[in-house]
Design a protein around this motif. Structure first.
Motif, PDB file in Angstrom:
ATOM      1  N   ALA A  80      49.805   0.391   7.867  1.00 17.49           N
ATOM      2  CA  ALA A  80      49.690  -0.260   9.098  1.00 17.49           C
ATOM      3  C   ALA A  80      49.275   0.551  10.215  1.00 17.49           C
ATOM      4  O   ALA A  80      48.164   0.043  11.117  1.00 17.49           O
ATOM      5  N   GLY A  81      49.688   1.588  10.390  1.00 19.80           N
ATOM      6  CA  GLY A  81      49.142   2.527  11.208  1.00 19.80           C
ATOM      7  C   GLY A  81      47.710   2.928  11.229  1.00 19.80           C
ATOM      8  O   GLY A  81      47.057   2.866  12.264  1.00 19.80           O
ATOM      9  N   MET A  82      47.054   3.327  10.135  1.00 24.34           N
ATOM     10  CA  MET A  82      45.969   3.745   9.788  1.00 24.34           C
ATOM     11  C   MET A  82      45.014   2.558  10.042  1.00 24.34           C
ATOM     12  O   MET A  82      43.966   2.518  10.629  1.00 24.34           O
ATOM     13  N   ALA A  83      45.571   1.386   9.482  1.00 22.86           N
ATOM     14  CA  ALA A  83      44.730   0.031  10.010  1.00 22.86           C
ATOM     15  C   ALA A  83      44.481  -0.275  11.429  1.00 22.86           C
ATOM     16  O   ALA A  83      43.322  -0.709  11.938  1.00 22.86           O
ATOM     17  N   SER A  84      45.662   0.107  12.179  1.00 22.24           N
ATOM     18  CA  SER A  84      45.399  -0.140  13.709  1.00 22.24           C
ATOM     19  C   SER A  84      44.471   0.750  14.294  1.00 22.24           C
ATOM     20  O   SER A  84      43.858   0.300  15.075  1.00 22.24           O
ATOM     21  N   LYS A  85      44.546   1.917  13.640  1.00 19.11           N
ATOM     22  CA  LYS A  85      43.538   2.965  14.361  1.00 19.11           C
ATOM     23  C   LYS A  85      41.907   2.493  13.823  1.00 19.11           C
ATOM     24  O   LYS A  85      40.946   3.022  14.790  1.00 19.11           O
ATOM     25  N   LEU A  86      41.997   1.602  12.787  1.00 21.70           N
ATOM     26  CA  LEU A  86      40.868   1.363  12.378  1.00 21.70           C
ATOM     27  C   LEU A  86      40.029   0.070  13.360  1.00 21.70           C
ATOM     28  O   LEU A  86      39.166  -0.470  13.068  1.00 21.70           O
ATOM     29  N   GLY A  87      41.032  -0.422  13.950  1.00 19.11           N
ATOM     30  CA  GLY A  87      40.684  -1.638  14.827  1.00 19.11           C
ATOM     31  C   GLY A  87      41.446  -3.002  14.452  1.00 19.11           C
ATOM     32  O   GLY A  87      41.295  -3.898  14.971  1.00 19.11           O
ATOM     33  N   VAL A  88      42.278  -2.893  13.335  1.00 18.05           N
ATOM     34  CA  VAL A  88      43.119  -4.340  12.907  1.00 18.05           C
ATOM     35  C   VAL A  88      44.342  -4.118  13.411  1.00 18.05           C
ATOM     36  O   VAL A  88      45.179  -3.457  13.223  1.00 18.05           O
ATOM     37  N   THR A  89      44.446  -4.610  14.693  1.00 12.24           N
ATOM     38  CA  THR A  89      45.700  -4.622  15.661  1.00 12.24           C
ATOM     39  C   THR A  89      46.541  -5.778  15.372  1.00 12.24           C
ATOM     40  O   THR A  89      47.779  -5.875  15.746  1.00 12.24           O
ATOM     41  N   ASP A  90      46.231  -6.926  14.681  1.00 14.34           N
ATOM     42  CA  ASP A  90      46.998  -8.025  14.937  1.00 14.34           C
ATOM     43  C   ASP A  90      47.962  -7.768  13.681  1.00 14.34           C
ATOM     44  O   ASP A  90      48.018  -7.349  12.528  1.00 14.34           O
ATOM     45  N   ILE A  91      49.091  -7.847  14.367  1.00  8.27           N
ATOM     46  CA  ILE A  91      50.494  -7.764  13.774  1.00  8.27           C
ATOM     47  C   ILE A  91      50.767  -8.324  12.474  1.00  8.27           C
ATOM     48  O   ILE A  91      51.243  -7.752  11.493  1.00  8.27           O
ATOM     49  N   TRP A  92      50.133  -9.597  12.206  1.00 10.60           N
ATOM     50  CA  TRP A  92      50.605 -10.266  10.943  1.00 10.60           C
ATOM     51  C   TRP A  92      49.560  -9.732   9.894  1.00 10.60           C
ATOM     52  O   TRP A  92      50.162  -9.895   8.867  1.00 10.60           O
ATOM     53  N   LEU A  93      48.470  -9.242  10.370  1.00 11.08           N
ATOM     54  CA  LEU A  93      47.616  -8.943   9.193  1.00 11.08           C
ATOM     55  C   LEU A  93      48.112  -7.524   8.782  1.00 11.08           C
ATOM     56  O   LEU A  93      48.206  -7.212   7.592  1.00 11.08           O
ATOM     57  N   GLN A  94      48.612  -6.630   9.756  1.00 13.15           N
ATOM     58  CA  GLN A  94      49.373  -5.365   9.300  1.00 13.15           C
ATOM     59  C   GLN A  94      50.505  -5.502   8.522  1.00 13.15           C
ATOM     60  O   GLN A  94      50.532  -4.839   7.529  1.00 13.15           O
ATOM     61  N   ILE A  95      51.179  -6.713   8.792  1.00 14.52           N
ATOM     62  CA  ILE A  95      52.646  -6.934   7.944  1.00 14.52           C
ATOM     63  C   ILE A  95      51.971  -7.355   6.444  1.00 14.52           C
ATOM     64  O   ILE A  95      52.573  -6.846   5.576  1.00 14.52           O
ATOM     65  N   LEU A  96      50.922  -8.126   6.326  1.00 14.47           N
ATOM     66  CA  LEU A  96      50.525  -8.426   4.930  1.00 14.47           C
ATOM     67  C   LEU A  96      49.857  -7.286   4.272  1.00 14.47           C
ATOM     68  O   LEU A  96      50.214  -6.844   3.089  1.00 14.47           O
ATOM     69  N   ILE A  97      49.279  -6.237   5.098  1.00 16.25           N
ATOM     70  CA  ILE A  97      48.786  -4.963   4.473  1.00 16.25           C
ATOM     71  C   ILE A  97      50.004  -4.136   3.778  1.00 16.25           C
ATOM     72  O   ILE A  97      49.864  -3.491   2.863  1.00 16.25           O
ATOM     73  N   GLY A  98      50.832  -3.850   4.853  1.00 15.32           N
ATOM     74  CA  GLY A  98      51.924  -3.209   4.677  1.00 15.32           C
ATOM     75  C   GLY A  98      52.752  -3.738   3.448  1.00 15.32           C
ATOM     76  O   GLY A  98      53.064  -3.010   2.545  1.00 15.32           O
ATOM     77  N   ALA A  99      53.060  -4.978   3.232  1.00 13.76           N
ATOM     78  CA  ALA A  99      53.692  -5.396   2.150  1.00 13.76           C
ATOM     79  C   ALA A  99      52.830  -5.356   1.073  1.00 13.76           C
ATOM     80  O   ALA A  99      53.408  -4.970  -0.249  1.00 13.76           O
ATOM     81  N   ALA A 100      51.611  -5.468   0.686  1.00 18.06           N
ATOM     82  CA  ALA A 100      50.813  -5.349  -0.304  1.00 18.06           C
ATOM     83  C   ALA A 100      50.694  -3.906  -0.498  1.00 18.06           C
ATOM     84  O   ALA A 100      50.855  -3.461  -2.028  1.00 18.06           O
ATOM     85  N   SER A 101      50.455  -2.986   0.277  1.00 19.21           N
ATOM     86  CA  SER A 101      50.839  -1.651  -0.116  1.00 19.21           C
ATOM     87  C   SER A 101      52.108  -1.143  -0.749  1.00 19.21           C
ATOM     88  O   SER A 101      52.154  -0.231  -1.598  1.00 19.21           O
ATOM     89  N   ALA A 102      53.193  -1.591  -0.083  1.00 19.92           N
ATOM     90  CA  ALA A 102      54.571  -1.207  -0.849  1.00 19.92           C
ATOM     91  C   ALA A 102      54.516  -1.936  -2.219  1.00 19.92           C
ATOM     92  O   ALA A 102      55.272  -1.299  -3.176  1.00 19.92           O
ATOM     93  N   LEU A 103      54.113  -2.988  -2.559  1.00 20.70           N
ATOM     94  CA  LEU A 103      53.914  -3.634  -3.869  1.00 20.70           C
ATOM     95  C   LEU A 103      53.243  -2.907  -4.810  1.00 20.70           C
ATOM     96  O   LEU A 103      53.676  -2.650  -5.834  1.00 20.70           O
ATOM     97  N   VAL A 104      52.130  -2.313  -4.199  1.00 23.05           N
ATOM     98  CA  VAL A 104      51.227  -1.415  -5.187  1.00 23.05           C
ATOM     99  C   VAL A 104      52.336  -0.099  -5.490  1.00 23.05           C
ATOM    100  O   VAL A 104      52.212   0.260  -6.853  1.00 23.05           O
ATOM    101  N   VAL A 105      53.029   0.464  -4.589  1.00 21.45           N
ATOM    102  CA  VAL A 105      53.808   1.573  -4.936  1.00 21.45           C
ATOM    103  C   VAL A 105      54.687   1.268  -5.717  1.00 21.45           C
ATOM    104  O   VAL A 105      55.279   1.992  -6.735  1.00 21.45           O
TER     105      VAL A 105
END
Length: 607
Positions: A80-105
């Motif tokens: 989520a932090g790296m996505a924010s630095k790349l310009g993805v600041t929407d919290i709802w998109l970050q939550i989805l990305i963070g959940a997906a990355s945790a699921l992969v792990v």
């Protein structure tokens, strides 16, 4: 109105109302002048509780110790932090990305850990935590390495900047939604399947539950809240440090789970609140963090079993029982026990042999069980009866021979696939899950027959409600068949031995099997229960069910069996109808311990 009646009225309020009311109160707190310090502590408590509730799913419900939630939390935060630095600041998109990355792990660590079995997942997840700092150092340019990830942009919501009060409300709202969805999952048939699995993987397999898939599902779904928590944490201070994801923090998560109650959804919130606010009082937490976490672990694990939530459930259960006694509440009426025509299947075992080391348990055993008949298997202890049932159920693989169900081979199939194919059974020692009521334990038996998917169950779609009504209807009918309707709301594990055996029969029947295997089911029954069992088996036989009965009660076998196989030392020594077996001298010697000469002498004395 008496206190007992008042308590019963309060208990009649749906259970989800109370946590929803607590969530509404948290949403209103900023309007009541909540201080910054208290606000931050609530935010950190809710973030911690999201991680803990994921651990509870694996530890408390599936019975699998796994500490990987901390690594999944880190994955969600850094992605989520790296996505924010790349310009993805929407919290709802970050939550989805963070959940997906945790699921992969979760999937990457869970699949090999569960495949290896035993403590492998615990060790895999443990080393996953230790690897977090090294992984961050390897990708130093993207993660900031050990110096931390700085430069995270302030979060937005659909293009609008979020102020501190708005971010507090987002954290509370996300926590409410996550806890509601997790609660829906746990009280569904999937949650009951996990509790059965925790009690006994053997029982779970016999009920058609894939042990590997169920454990992986619990571990993977438990990763999602941790990823959501990571995304929320990354936007809290707009800076992430590796020190936030250390082994000490993993122990904090474990302590919160145990202290609050690992077998509880809302126990995660209770434990997190105690740990978070308790640690806030310690100015030397970094130095003594492990000591504090260890103290809470000991207190939760030793002082009271099941954590604070388990203690609370026990008090509520006792209050319920006392209120029902004082109010004179009458038990719900029993459902009429009816049996429709049943579609049994012919089960054949041909030339089955099985050895355990140098011990030949079965030697060239063949049986043929037809629909609409009771096929009994008798013999002395150690003759191989239960081993044969285990072969049919798929728990053992034959050294030679074949087992077919209506001509289709089932030998070599996994036990849960055999169960889903229509073979249901009871066990020599009753296997009843803890913390399930009688009717819930029977409903769990329908898992292989008909169930809603995870998504319909979590979102409460119409498919879930149809399956739920079918579960309750069939469970009520099965309980009526065995005479346990009045005990439907008691804890299943609290029933006496005879009733637990009848409960197993009900659980075996509720999935509408083609073949029912009864393993010494009459043992421990009193005369009334034995009469009810005998009548039920006869009704099942007449309705078309294929019943295979392993039993020591010789007189019961003679009364209800259509066909009898006698085993001795792993081989079939006699086979025939009841009157033939009763007169067979070999049976009298092997099974009853009476020689032909003794029998003749006894007969002369009677005359």
């Amino acid at each position: 109105m008496t206190v007992a009646n008042l308590w019963l009225r309060v208990r009649a309020i749906p259970g989800w109302i109370w946590p929803l009311a607590c969530g509404a109160l948290l949403l209103l707190l900023p309007s009541l002048g909540l201080s910054y310090t208290a606000t931050r502590q609530i935010e950190l408590t809710l973030i911690l509780s999201l991680i803990v509730v994921g651990m509870n799913l694996s530890l408390g419900f599936a019975g699998e110790l796994a500490m990987g939630q901390t690594a999944m939390y880190a994955a969600g935060a850094y992605i989520a932090g790296m996505a924010s630095k790349l310009g993805v600041t929407d919290i709802w998109l970050q939550i989805l990305i963070g959940a997906a990355s945790a699921l992969v792990v979760g999937l990457i660590s869970g699949i090999p850990g569960l495949r290896l079995g035993s403590w492998s997942l615990a060790m895999t997840s443990f080393f996953l935590i230790l690897l977090v700092p090294d992984v961050l150092s390897i990708f130093k340019e993207q993660t900031g390495g050990r110096n931390g990830l700085a430069g995270i942009m302030p979060p937005t919501s659909f293009g609008q900047m979020i102020d501190p009060k708005g971010y507090y409300l987002i954290i509370v709202a996300v926590a409410i939604v996550v806890f509601a969805l997790m609660r829906n999952f746990i009280v569904s048939e999937h949650g009951m399947a996990l509790r059965v699995l925790k009690q006994s993987p053997v029982l779970a397999s016999a009920m058609g539950i894939s042990v590997f898939r169920a454990k992986l599902t619990a571990y993977a779904i438990g990763a999602i809240p941790a990823g959501v928590a990571g995304a929320l944490f990354a936007n809290l201070d707009l800076f992430i440090s590796p020190e936030a994801f250390t082994f000490s923090f993993a122990m904090t998560v474990l302590a919160a789970s145990i202290f609050g109650g690992s077998a509880s959804i809302y126990g995660a919130l209770i434990g997190s609140a105690v740990l978070q606010f308790g640690m806030n009082q310690s100015t030397n937490f970094q130095q003594y963090g492990l000591v504090i976490s260890g103290a809470f672990l000991l207190l939760g694990g030793v002082a009271f079993t099941g954590g604070l939530s388990g203690l609370l459930r026990g008090l509520i259960r006792r209050a319920d029982a006392a209120a029902h006694r004082k109010a004179g509440v009458v038990a719900e009426p029993a459902v009429v026990a009816e049996l429709d025509t049943l579609d049994g299947a012919r089960l054949r075992a041909e030339g089955i042999s099985k050895a355990f080391g140098g011990n030949q348990a079965l030697s060239d055993v063949s049986i043929d069980a037809a629909p609409g008949a009771v096929t009994a298997i008798i013999g002395p202890n150690g003759s191989g009866k239960t081993t044969l049932l285990n072969m049919i159920s798929g728990f053992y693989r034959a050294d030679s021979g074949s087992i077919t169900l209506d001509g289709e081979p089932i030998q070599g199939l996994a036990s849960f696939r055999v169960a889903r194919g229509g073979v249901s059974r009871t066990f020599q020692t009753p296997n009843v899950p803890a913390h399930l009521t009688v009717i819930e334990a029977v409903e769990a038996g329908r898992y292989a027959a008909d169930r809603a998917g995870i998504l319909p169950s979590v979102l409460r779609l119409p498919r879930y409600w149809r399956a739920r009504r079918a579960d309750r209807r069939d469970a009520e009918r099965a309980l009526a068949l065995v005479g346990l309707s009045e005990q439907r709301h008691q804890l299943a594990a609290s029933l006496p031995l005879g009733n637990r055996r009848l409960l197993e029969v009900a659980r075996g029947l509720v999935s509408s099997p083609k073949v029912l295997l009864l393993d010494e089911v009459a043992s421990g029954l009193d005369e009334d229960e034995l009469e009810m069992l005998e009548e039920l088996v006869i009704r099942l036989r007449d309705a078309g069910m294929t019943v295979i009965l392993v039993e020591h009660n010789f007189q019961l076998v003679l009364r209800i069996a259509s066909d009898i196989y006698v085993l001795a030392q792993g081989a079939v020594v006699a086979h025939g109808a009841a009157d033939e077996i009763e007169r067979n001298p070999r049976v009298m010697e092997e099974y009853l311990g009476v020689t032909a000469e003794t029998s003749a002498a006894g007969g002369g004395d009677d005359e």
